[in-house]
Structure formats: C-alpha cells, structure tokens
Scaffold this motif. Sequence first.
Motif, PDB file in Angstrom:
ATOM      1  N   ARG A   1       2.290   5.477   2.681  1.00 32.95           N
ATOM      2  CA  ARG A   1       2.184   4.100   2.177  1.00 32.95           C
ATOM      3  C   ARG A   1       0.767   3.792   1.698  1.00 32.95           C
ATOM      4  O   ARG A   1       0.575   3.125   0.680  1.00 32.95           O
ATOM      5  CB  ARG A   1       2.599   3.106   3.260  1.00 32.95           C
ATOM      6  CG  ARG A   1       4.081   3.121   3.511  1.00 32.95           C
ATOM      7  CD  ARG A   1       4.472   2.110   4.561  1.00 32.95           C
ATOM      8  NE  ARG A   1       5.897   2.170   4.826  1.00 32.95           N
ATOM      9  CZ  ARG A   1       6.507   1.422   5.727  1.00 32.95           C
ATOM     10  NH1 ARG A   1       5.819   0.556   6.448  1.00 32.95           N
ATOM     11  NH2 ARG A   1       7.803   1.534   5.901  1.00 32.95           N
TER      12      ARG A   1
ATOM     13  N   LEU B   1      -0.342   2.825  -2.137  1.00 30.59           N
ATOM     14  CA  LEU B   1      -1.203   1.700  -2.507  1.00 30.59           C
ATOM     15  C   LEU B   1      -2.410   2.184  -3.317  1.00 30.59           C
ATOM     16  O   LEU B   1      -2.812   1.541  -4.289  1.00 30.59           O
ATOM     17  CB  LEU B   1      -1.676   0.941  -1.266  1.00 30.59           C
ATOM     18  CG  LEU B   1      -0.662   0.016  -0.611  1.00 30.59           C
ATOM     19  CD1 LEU B   1      -1.237  -0.560   0.684  1.00 30.59           C
ATOM     20  CD2 LEU B   1      -0.274  -1.103  -1.551  1.00 30.59           C
TER      21      LEU B   1
ATOM     22  N   GLU C   1       3.258  -4.203   3.507  1.00 25.57           N
ATOM     23  CA  GLU C   1       2.047  -3.817   2.778  1.00 25.57           C
ATOM     24  C   GLU C   1       0.928  -4.823   2.995  1.00 25.57           C
ATOM     25  O   GLU C   1      -0.237  -4.450   3.125  1.00 25.57           O
ATOM     26  CB  GLU C   1       2.346  -3.652   1.287  1.00 25.57           C
ATOM     27  CG  GLU C   1       3.182  -2.444   0.964  1.00 25.57           C
ATOM     28  CD  GLU C   1       3.624  -2.386  -0.480  1.00 25.57           C
ATOM     29  OE1 GLU C   1       3.769  -1.269  -0.996  1.00 25.57           O
ATOM     30  OE2 GLU C   1       3.837  -3.458  -1.091  1.00 25.57           O
TER      31      GLU C   1
END
Length: 94
Positions: free
Chosen positions: A68, A72, A38
Amino acid sequence: MVWHSAVTEALQKLFELAWQQATPLGQPVSDGGLTEDERTLTRLLAAGMKDEAVARHLGVSLRTLRRRVSDLQERLGAASRFQLGMRAAQRGWV
C-alpha cells in the motif's frame, strides 16, 4: 535558451506533467480519492510509527502494508518514503 529538440521536448513533457498535477491558487487540495485506510496510513506514517505497528493498527500483514505504501508512492511519483511524506504534506493529506 534551449535549442536542442530533445531537451525542448523533455521540458515540455515536464511542464505538462506539473500542470496536470497542479491545483489552482486558493483552492483546497483534494485527497486524490484516498480511502479511509489510506488516510489513516498516511497519518500513522507521519506520526513516525513503524511499519509493524501501522500494519497491526490497520489489521493487515506487513507485506500488504508495504504494498500500500508502494502504491501511494507510485500514485504521487515519489521515489522514496521521505518524498512520499513530502508530497502527501504538500497535498494536505497529513
């Protein structure tokens, strides 16, 4: 002054949300428990890389990358990728 109870309740909830996400002045902002992938993802997006290139760099599919990014966005309460970038920068992630 606000007299209507619905407006007062909404403002109170907004304040509580902001208070929970706040960081005391002078303290470093944590990375929110970001994984190494990340952290890399936020850096690559901040550098302006296209999704396909970021996915290739991370060794994941385009669909996984977009999931992903979406995760986030949800974690930061961001409605767009631009807002995600702004909030990530505010937290010192990029």
